[in-house]
Scaffold this motif. Sequence first.
Motif, PDB file in Angstrom:
ATOM      1  N   GLU A 138       0.839  -1.199   0.000  1.00 54.77           N
ATOM      2  CA  GLU A 138       0.000   0.000   0.000  1.00 54.77           C
ATOM      3  C   GLU A 138       0.878   1.254   0.000  1.00 54.77           C
ATOM      4  O   GLU A 138       0.598   2.230  -0.690  1.00 54.77           O
ATOM      5  CB  GLU A 138      -0.933   0.008   1.212  1.00 54.77           C
ATOM      6  CG  GLU A 138      -2.090  -0.921   1.082  1.00 54.77           C
ATOM      7  CD  GLU A 138      -2.984  -0.906   2.318  1.00 54.77           C
ATOM      8  OE1 GLU A 138      -2.883   0.032   3.144  1.00 54.77           O
ATOM      9  OE2 GLU A 138      -3.780  -1.842   2.433  1.00 54.77           O
ATOM     10  N   SER A 139       1.948   1.202   0.784  1.00 54.34           N
ATOM     11  CA  SER A 139       2.860   2.332   0.866  1.00 54.34           C
ATOM     12  C   SER A 139       3.540   2.551  -0.481  1.00 54.34           C
ATOM     13  O   SER A 139       3.713   3.693  -0.932  1.00 54.34           O
ATOM     14  CB  SER A 139       3.903   2.050   1.948  1.00 54.34           C
ATOM     15  OG  SER A 139       4.778   3.129   2.067  1.00 54.34           O
ATOM     16  N   LYS A 140       3.930   1.453  -1.178  1.00 52.76           N
ATOM     17  CA  LYS A 140       4.543   1.566  -2.498  1.00 52.76           C
ATOM     18  C   LYS A 140       3.567   2.182  -3.485  1.00 52.76           C
ATOM     19  O   LYS A 140       3.923   3.064  -4.270  1.00 52.76           O
ATOM     20  CB  LYS A 140       4.993   0.186  -2.997  1.00 52.76           C
ATOM     21  CG  LYS A 140       6.292  -0.282  -2.429  1.00 52.76           C
ATOM     22  CD  LYS A 140       6.648  -1.626  -3.078  1.00 52.76           C
ATOM     23  CE  LYS A 140       7.922  -2.185  -2.476  1.00 52.76           C
ATOM     24  NZ  LYS A 140       8.269  -3.471  -3.062  1.00 52.76           N
ATOM     25  N   LYS A 141       2.306   1.689  -3.438  1.00 54.14           N
ATOM     26  CA  LYS A 141       1.277   2.223  -4.343  1.00 54.14           C
ATOM     27  C   LYS A 141       1.052   3.705  -4.072  1.00 54.14           C
ATOM     28  O   LYS A 141       0.930   4.520  -4.984  1.00 54.14           O
ATOM     29  CB  LYS A 141      -0.027   1.439  -4.209  1.00 54.14           C
ATOM     30  CG  LYS A 141      -0.007   0.112  -4.891  1.00 54.14           C
ATOM     31  CD  LYS A 141      -1.357  -0.565  -4.775  1.00 54.14           C
ATOM     32  CE  LYS A 141      -1.300  -1.953  -5.413  1.00 54.14           C
ATOM     33  NZ  LYS A 141      -2.571  -2.643  -5.297  1.00 54.14           N
ATOM     34  N   GLU A 142       0.999   4.034  -2.781  1.00 49.72           N
ATOM     35  CA  GLU A 142       0.784   5.426  -2.400  1.00 49.72           C
ATOM     36  C   GLU A 142       1.968   6.292  -2.864  1.00 49.72           C
ATOM     37  O   GLU A 142       1.780   7.390  -3.402  1.00 49.72           O
ATOM     38  CB  GLU A 142       0.607   5.542  -0.883  1.00 49.72           C
ATOM     39  CG  GLU A 142       0.053   6.885  -0.465  1.00 49.72           C
ATOM     40  CD  GLU A 142      -0.240   6.932   1.026  1.00 49.72           C
ATOM     41  OE1 GLU A 142      -0.011   8.005   1.591  1.00 49.72           O
ATOM     42  OE2 GLU A 142      -0.679   5.922   1.608  1.00 49.72           O
ATOM     43  N   ASN A 143       3.204   5.779  -2.703  1.00 52.83           N
ATOM     44  CA  ASN A 143       4.399   6.494  -3.160  1.00 52.83           C
ATOM     45  C   ASN A 143       4.351   6.698  -4.675  1.00 52.83           C
ATOM     46  O   ASN A 143       4.714   7.749  -5.190  1.00 52.83           O
ATOM     47  CB  ASN A 143       5.666   5.722  -2.787  1.00 52.83           C
ATOM     48  CG  ASN A 143       6.103   6.016  -1.360  1.00 52.83           C
ATOM     49  OD1 ASN A 143       5.642   6.963  -0.748  1.00 52.83           O
ATOM     50  ND2 ASN A 143       6.979   5.177  -0.833  1.00 52.83           N
ATOM     51  N   GLU A 144       3.924   5.649  -5.385  1.00 47.28           N
ATOM     52  CA  GLU A 144       3.839   5.738  -6.840  1.00 47.28           C
ATOM     53  C   GLU A 144       2.798   6.772  -7.234  1.00 47.28           C
ATOM     54  O   GLU A 144       3.029   7.585  -8.147  1.00 47.28           O
ATOM     55  CB  GLU A 144       3.473   4.367  -7.419  1.00 47.28           C
ATOM     56  CG  GLU A 144       3.748   4.283  -8.886  1.00 47.28           C
ATOM     57  CD  GLU A 144       3.504   2.890  -9.429  1.00 47.28           C
ATOM     58  OE1 GLU A 144       2.787   2.794 -10.440  1.00 47.28           O
ATOM     59  OE2 GLU A 144       4.046   1.929  -8.847  1.00 47.28           O
ATOM     60  N   LEU A 145       1.663   6.796  -6.572  1.00 44.07           N
ATOM     61  CA  LEU A 145       0.621   7.792  -6.850  1.00 44.07           C
ATOM     62  C   LEU A 145       1.142   9.203  -6.560  1.00 44.07           C
ATOM     63  O   LEU A 145       0.931  10.129  -7.348  1.00 44.07           O
ATOM     64  CB  LEU A 145      -0.637   7.513  -6.026  1.00 44.07           C
ATOM     65  CG  LEU A 145      -1.468   6.312  -6.455  1.00 44.07           C
ATOM     66  CD1 LEU A 145      -2.599   6.081  -5.434  1.00 44.07           C
ATOM     67  CD2 LEU A 145      -2.060   6.523  -7.831  1.00 44.07           C
ATOM     68  N   VAL A 146       1.819   9.323  -5.449  1.00 46.07           N
ATOM     69  CA  VAL A 146       2.374  10.631  -5.069  1.00 46.07           C
ATOM     70  C   VAL A 146       3.425  11.059  -6.094  1.00 46.07           C
ATOM     71  O   VAL A 146       3.471  12.225  -6.514  1.00 46.07           O
ATOM     72  CB  VAL A 146       2.949  10.586  -3.637  1.00 46.07           C
ATOM     73  CG1 VAL A 146       3.801  11.820  -3.341  1.00 46.07           C
ATOM     74  CG2 VAL A 146       1.835  10.462  -2.611  1.00 46.07           C
ATOM     75  N   SER A 147       4.270  10.111  -6.541  1.00 43.82           N
ATOM     76  CA  SER A 147       5.294  10.413  -7.533  1.00 43.82           C
ATOM     77  C   SER A 147       4.663  10.850  -8.846  1.00 43.82           C
ATOM     78  O   SER A 147       5.120  11.799  -9.484  1.00 43.82           O
ATOM     79  CB  SER A 147       6.177   9.188  -7.791  1.00 43.82           C
ATOM     80  OG  SER A 147       7.051   8.975  -6.714  1.00 43.82           O
ATOM     81  N   ARG A 148       3.613  10.096  -9.259  1.00 42.36           N
ATOM     82  CA  ARG A 148       2.929  10.458 -10.503  1.00 42.36           C
ATOM     83  C   ARG A 148       2.305  11.853 -10.393  1.00 42.36           C
ATOM     84  O   ARG A 148       2.378  12.651 -11.327  1.00 42.36           O
ATOM     85  CB  ARG A 148       1.841   9.428 -10.832  1.00 42.36           C
ATOM     86  CG  ARG A 148       2.390   8.185 -11.448  1.00 42.36           C
ATOM     87  CD  ARG A 148       1.249   7.313 -11.958  1.00 42.36           C
ATOM     88  NE  ARG A 148       1.646   5.926 -11.907  1.00 42.36           N
ATOM     89  CZ  ARG A 148       0.885   4.922 -11.580  1.00 42.36           C
ATOM     90  NH1 ARG A 148      -0.381   5.120 -11.274  1.00 42.36           N
ATOM     91  NH2 ARG A 148       1.349   3.696 -11.570  1.00 42.36           N
ATOM     92  N   GLU A 149       1.674  12.105  -9.251  1.00 40.40           N
ATOM     93  CA  GLU A 149       1.048  13.422  -9.027  1.00 40.40           C
ATOM     94  C   GLU A 149       2.113  14.522  -9.024  1.00 40.40           C
ATOM     95  O   GLU A 149       1.917  15.589  -9.616  1.00 40.40           O
ATOM     96  CB  GLU A 149       0.274  13.410  -7.710  1.00 40.40           C
ATOM     97  CG  GLU A 149      -0.452  14.700  -7.402  1.00 40.40           C
ATOM     98  CD  GLU A 149      -1.574  15.041  -8.401  1.00 40.40           C
ATOM     99  OE1 GLU A 149      -2.002  16.209  -8.384  1.00 40.40           O
ATOM    100  OE2 GLU A 149      -2.006  14.179  -9.197  1.00 40.40           O
ATOM    101  N   ALA A 150       3.233  14.244  -8.401  1.00 35.38           N
ATOM    102  CA  ALA A 150       4.325  15.227  -8.365  1.00 35.38           C
ATOM    103  C   ALA A 150       4.851  15.472  -9.781  1.00 35.38           C
ATOM    104  O   ALA A 150       5.119  16.620 -10.167  1.00 35.38           O
ATOM    105  CB  ALA A 150       5.451  14.729  -7.451  1.00 35.38           C
ATOM    106  N   GLU A 151       5.005  14.397 -10.571  1.00 32.87           N
ATOM    107  CA  GLU A 151       5.473  14.536 -11.955  1.00 32.87           C
ATOM    108  C   GLU A 151       4.469  15.344 -12.773  1.00 32.87           C
ATOM    109  O   GLU A 151       4.846  16.206 -13.568  1.00 32.87           O
ATOM    110  CB  GLU A 151       5.690  13.142 -12.556  1.00 32.87           C
ATOM    111  CG  GLU A 151       6.196  13.147 -13.976  1.00 32.87           C
ATOM    112  CD  GLU A 151       7.547  13.812 -14.145  1.00 32.87           C
ATOM    113  OE1 GLU A 151       7.807  14.311 -15.270  1.00 32.87           O
ATOM    114  OE2 GLU A 151       8.351  13.874 -13.191  1.00 32.87           O
ATOM    115  N   ARG A 152       3.178  15.037 -12.581  1.00 31.72           N
ATOM    116  CA  ARG A 152       2.125  15.777 -13.295  1.00 31.72           C
ATOM    117  C   ARG A 152       2.169  17.253 -12.914  1.00 31.72           C
ATOM    118  O   ARG A 152       2.111  18.142 -13.784  1.00 31.72           O
ATOM    119  CB  ARG A 152       0.755  15.179 -12.973  1.00 31.72           C
ATOM    120  CG  ARG A 152      -0.386  15.808 -13.781  1.00 31.72           C
ATOM    121  CD  ARG A 152      -1.740  15.295 -13.324  1.00 31.72           C
ATOM    122  NE  ARG A 152      -2.099  15.716 -11.978  1.00 31.72           N
ATOM    123  CZ  ARG A 152      -2.517  16.947 -11.632  1.00 31.72           C
ATOM    124  NH1 ARG A 152      -2.603  17.899 -12.538  1.00 31.72           N
ATOM    125  NH2 ARG A 152      -2.824  17.236 -10.380  1.00 31.72           N
TER     126      ARG A 152
END
Length: 117
Positions: free
Chosen positions: A6-20
Amino acid sequence: TKKIEESKKENELVSREAERLRREAADDAKRAVGDQLKELSYRNQELIDENQRLQDSVAKSKELESSARETMVLRKQVETLQKEWESESRENNLLRREIADLKKRERDVRPLSQNFR
């Protein structure tokens, strides 16, 4: 492990949002720079046009100044010629009077000279 996933998924979502967000910020910055560039280009053209108008005005002013100087020179020449004409006119009048006096004397002397014949 579930928490890790869940933490990895959340990190990936946060990373994608940050990239966006980073891409959006970069796009916004590009647009702002483009807008500033257009504005500066427009302002530059205005300054070029104004500079050309000023150069034309300076050229016209110099042309008028030159024309004014030429006019003053011509005026002085006219004044000189007018004074010369007036002087010659007075001289001609004196010569005419002198000629008239001589003709009168000649008429006066003729009868006397006929008496001596």
